[in-house]
Design a protein around this motif. Sequence first.
Motif, mmCIF file in Angstrom:
data_model
loop_
_atom_site.group_PDB
_atom_site.id
_atom_site.type_symbol
_atom_site.label_atom_id
_atom_site.label_comp_id
_atom_site.label_asym_id
_atom_site.label_seq_id
_atom_site.Cartn_x
_atom_site.Cartn_y
_atom_site.Cartn_z
ATOM 1 N N ALA A 1 42.829 38.599 31.128
ATOM 2 C CA ALA A 1 43.648 39.679 31.828
ATOM 3 C C ALA A 1 43.253 39.908 33.188
ATOM 4 C CB ALA A 1 43.444 40.829 31.057
ATOM 5 N N ALA A 2 42.024 39.465 33.669
ATOM 6 C CA ALA A 2 41.771 39.743 35.018
ATOM 7 C C ALA A 2 42.298 38.508 35.710
ATOM 8 C CB ALA A 2 40.407 39.550 35.038
ATOM 9 N N LEU A 3 42.597 37.366 34.968
ATOM 10 C CA LEU A 3 42.914 36.217 35.834
ATOM 11 C C LEU A 3 44.558 36.097 35.951
ATOM 12 C CD1 LEU A 3 40.949 33.392 34.424
ATOM 13 C CD2 LEU A 3 40.796 34.150 36.771
ATOM 14 N N ASN A 4 45.051 36.981 35.068
ATOM 15 C CA ASN A 4 46.585 36.856 34.675
ATOM 16 C C ASN A 4 47.743 37.972 34.853
ATOM 17 O OD1 ASN A 4 47.018 33.865 33.663
ATOM 18 N ND2 ASN A 4 45.440 34.645 32.483
ATOM 19 N N GLY B 1 29.459 36.096 33.520
ATOM 20 C CA GLY B 1 30.876 35.694 33.163
ATOM 21 C C GLY B 1 31.883 36.197 34.073
ATOM 22 N N VAL B 2 31.599 37.411 35.022
ATOM 23 C CA VAL B 2 32.793 37.632 35.659
ATOM 24 C C VAL B 2 32.650 36.671 36.968
ATOM 25 C CG1 VAL B 2 33.219 39.407 37.503
ATOM 26 C CG2 VAL B 2 32.766 40.076 35.292
ATOM 27 N N PHE B 3 31.478 36.478 37.320
ATOM 28 C CA PHE B 3 31.381 35.296 38.531
ATOM 29 C C PHE B 3 31.684 33.987 38.370
ATOM 30 C CE2 PHE B 3 28.884 38.800 40.578
ATOM 31 C CZ PHE B 3 28.999 38.333 41.849
ATOM 32 N N ALA B 4 31.439 33.605 36.649
ATOM 33 C CA ALA B 4 32.018 32.306 36.438
ATOM 34 C C ALA B 4 33.564 32.176 36.501
ATOM 35 C CB ALA B 4 31.574 31.982 34.927
ATOM 36 N N VAL B 5 34.159 33.172 36.272
ATOM 37 C CA VAL B 5 35.612 33.173 36.315
ATOM 38 C C VAL B 5 35.977 33.401 37.969
ATOM 39 C CG1 VAL B 5 37.933 34.662 35.824
ATOM 40 C CG2 VAL B 5 36.124 34.100 34.183
ATOM 41 N N GLY B 6 35.410 34.203 38.585
ATOM 42 C CA GLY B 6 35.747 34.657 40.142
ATOM 43 C C GLY B 6 35.289 33.441 41.030
ATOM 44 N N TYR B 7 34.559 32.513 40.719
ATOM 45 C CA TYR B 7 34.533 31.335 41.417
ATOM 46 C C TYR B 7 34.679 29.915 41.096
ATOM 47 C CZ TYR B 7 31.938 34.201 44.871
ATOM 48 O OH TYR B 7 31.726 35.266 45.899
ATOM 49 N N ALA C 1 36.908 49.073 31.680
ATOM 50 C CA ALA C 1 37.528 47.929 31.419
ATOM 51 C C ALA C 1 38.562 48.027 32.442
ATOM 52 C CB ALA C 1 38.416 47.855 30.093
ATOM 53 N N ALA C 2 39.350 49.210 32.837
ATOM 54 C CA ALA C 2 40.482 49.298 33.842
ATOM 55 C C ALA C 2 39.853 49.101 34.987
ATOM 56 C CB ALA C 2 40.993 50.741 33.762
ATOM 57 N N LEU C 3 38.615 49.568 35.393
ATOM 58 C CA LEU C 3 38.154 49.468 36.681
ATOM 59 C C LEU C 3 37.622 47.986 37.020
ATOM 60 C CD1 LEU C 3 36.988 50.730 39.281
ATOM 61 C CD2 LEU C 3 34.766 51.327 38.029
ATOM 62 N N GLY C 4 37.064 47.257 35.759
ATOM 63 C CA GLY C 4 36.506 45.887 35.981
ATOM 64 C C GLY C 4 37.653 45.242 36.264
ATOM 65 N N LEU C 5 38.711 45.416 35.558
ATOM 66 C CA LEU C 5 40.109 44.504 35.734
ATOM 67 C C LEU C 5 40.462 44.681 37.020
ATOM 68 C CD1 LEU C 5 41.873 44.834 32.406
ATOM 69 C CD2 LEU C 5 40.590 42.840 33.083
ATOM 70 N N ARG C 6 40.600 45.817 37.555
ATOM 71 C CA ARG C 6 41.176 46.017 39.069
ATOM 72 C C ARG C 6 40.416 45.349 39.884
ATOM 73 N NH1 ARG C 6 45.765 46.098 39.873
ATOM 74 N NH2 ARG C 6 45.370 47.227 42.036
ATOM 75 N N CYS C 7 39.142 45.613 39.843
ATOM 76 C CA CYS C 7 38.097 44.941 40.760
ATOM 77 C C CYS C 7 38.124 43.462 40.909
ATOM 78 C CB CYS C 7 36.685 45.495 40.532
ATOM 79 S SG CYS C 7 36.458 47.274 41.208
ATOM 80 N N THR C 8 38.244 42.903 39.585
ATOM 81 C CA THR C 8 38.421 41.413 39.601
ATOM 82 C C THR C 8 39.851 41.065 40.142
ATOM 83 O OG1 THR C 8 37.255 41.410 37.430
ATOM 84 C CG2 THR C 8 38.300 39.325 38.019
ATOM 85 N N VAL C 9 40.849 41.700 40.281
ATOM 86 C CA VAL C 9 42.151 41.228 40.613
ATOM 87 C C VAL C 9 41.793 41.221 42.330
ATOM 88 C CG1 VAL C 9 44.550 42.015 40.977
ATOM 89 C CG2 VAL C 9 43.655 42.011 38.569
ATOM 90 N N ARG C 10 41.223 42.453 42.736
ATOM 91 C CA ARG C 10 41.008 42.380 44.205
ATOM 92 C C ARG C 10 40.227 41.215 44.470
ATOM 93 N NH1 ARG C 10 41.402 47.767 46.261
ATOM 94 N NH2 ARG C 10 43.183 48.945 45.163
ATOM 95 N N ALA C 11 39.136 40.863 43.793
ATOM 96 C CA ALA C 11 38.289 39.782 44.112
ATOM 97 C C ALA C 11 38.940 38.439 44.081
ATOM 98 C CB ALA C 11 37.141 39.817 43.107
ATOM 99 N N LEU C 12 39.687 38.240 43.318
ATOM 100 C CA LEU C 12 40.585 36.838 43.324
ATOM 101 C C LEU C 12 41.408 36.898 44.453
ATOM 102 C CD1 LEU C 12 41.492 36.511 39.508
ATOM 103 C CD2 LEU C 12 39.723 35.364 40.699
ATOM 104 N N GLY C 13 41.836 38.042 45.028
ATOM 105 C CA GLY C 13 42.580 38.020 46.368
ATOM 106 C C GLY C 13 41.767 38.194 47.563
ATOM 107 N N ALA C 14 40.532 38.133 47.535
ATOM 108 C CA ALA C 14 39.549 38.104 48.533
ATOM 109 C C ALA C 14 39.073 36.991 48.909
ATOM 110 C CB ALA C 14 38.766 39.341 48.668
ATOM 111 N N LEU D 1 36.940 30.319 31.796
ATOM 112 C CA LEU D 1 37.485 31.555 30.685
ATOM 113 C C LEU D 1 36.613 31.522 29.498
ATOM 114 C CD1 LEU D 1 39.343 33.920 30.496
ATOM 115 C CD2 LEU D 1 41.036 32.196 29.721
ATOM 116 N N PHE D 2 36.479 30.069 29.134
ATOM 117 C CA PHE D 2 35.807 29.814 27.742
ATOM 118 C C PHE D 2 34.318 30.008 28.004
ATOM 119 C CE2 PHE D 2 33.202 26.899 25.253
ATOM 120 C CZ PHE D 2 33.486 27.308 24.110
#
Length: 257
Positions: free
Chosen positions: A163-166, A97-103, A25-38, A111-112
Motif C-alpha cells: 500500500a505504501a508503494l502503490n 522492512g520500511v528501509f528495504a522498500v524505501g531504498y 498504520a495511517a501515519l506510517g503509510l503517509r510518511c512512506t509516501v512522503r519518503a518515496l517522493g523525497a 516487498l517480499f
Amino acid sequence: MGHLDHAALGWLTPTLSYVMACIGAALGLRCTVRALGATGRSRRNWLITAASAIGTGIWTMHFVAMLGFSVSGTDIRYDVPLTIASLLVAMVVVSAGVFAVGYSRDRARALFLGGLTTGLGVASMHYLGMAAVRLHGGVDYDPVLVGLSVLIAVVAATAALWAALNIKSPVAVTIASLIMGAAVSSMHYTGMFAVSVRVSPSGAVLPGATAMQFIFPLAVGLGSYLFLTSAFVALSPTTGEREASASAQRAVESIPS
C-alpha cells in the motif's frame, strides 16, 4: 485451567487498540509516501518516522489490548525489561522492512523481503510481549493458531508495504489503514486465542509491574506521540505543494518591478 478473558474491560480495550493500530498504520503509510517522493536526508528522516509510527502503533495496539486480559485464579504482572525489549524489537524490525522498500530498486524483491521481515518482527514482538507475562501457573500455546497468527502478521505487513508503494491519495490511505488495523488486531487476538493457562494458586507475590503501573502510562505516552506526529505530518507540506510554492515564488520574482 484458568478461564481467560480477553476483554475484561468490555469493548473499550479492543476498540481502543484497533484505533491505535489504524493511527500507526495511517501515519506510517503517509510518511512512506512522503519518503518515496523525497531524496537524501529527507527520505531517510521520513522513513525513520514511518518505521517509528508503525512500530509504535503495533506495540501500543498489543499492550492496550493486554489491559483487558485477565486469568481467573491469578494476578498478572509484566516483566519490565522484556516488555521494553518487545518495543525495541518492533521498532528495529519494522525499520528494516520500511528501509528495504524505501531504498531498493527491485520493488518486488524488497516487498517480499520487507513484508517477511516486518511480519516476523511483529510476531516476535507479540510473543516476546507474552513472554513478559508473569502469573501463578504455566502458559501453553496451540501451535496451529500460533502459526496462523504469524502468517497473518506476514500478510498484513506485506500488504501495508504494498500500500505504501502503490497508494497515494489520502482517502485510499485511510481505507488501507482501516484494513491494516483490522489485520493487526486479528493477528493479536489469533495469537491470544492460542493461549491456555494452567493456574497454580499461590500466595506468593509475583515479580514485575501491573498493567496500570507500567503498561498504561507507557501506552498513553506512545499514543500521544502518534497523535502529535500525525498532526505534524498533516501540517507538513507535501513534495507537490513545496514544488508548487517554489514555482509560484519564482514566477513572482520574474515579474519586472
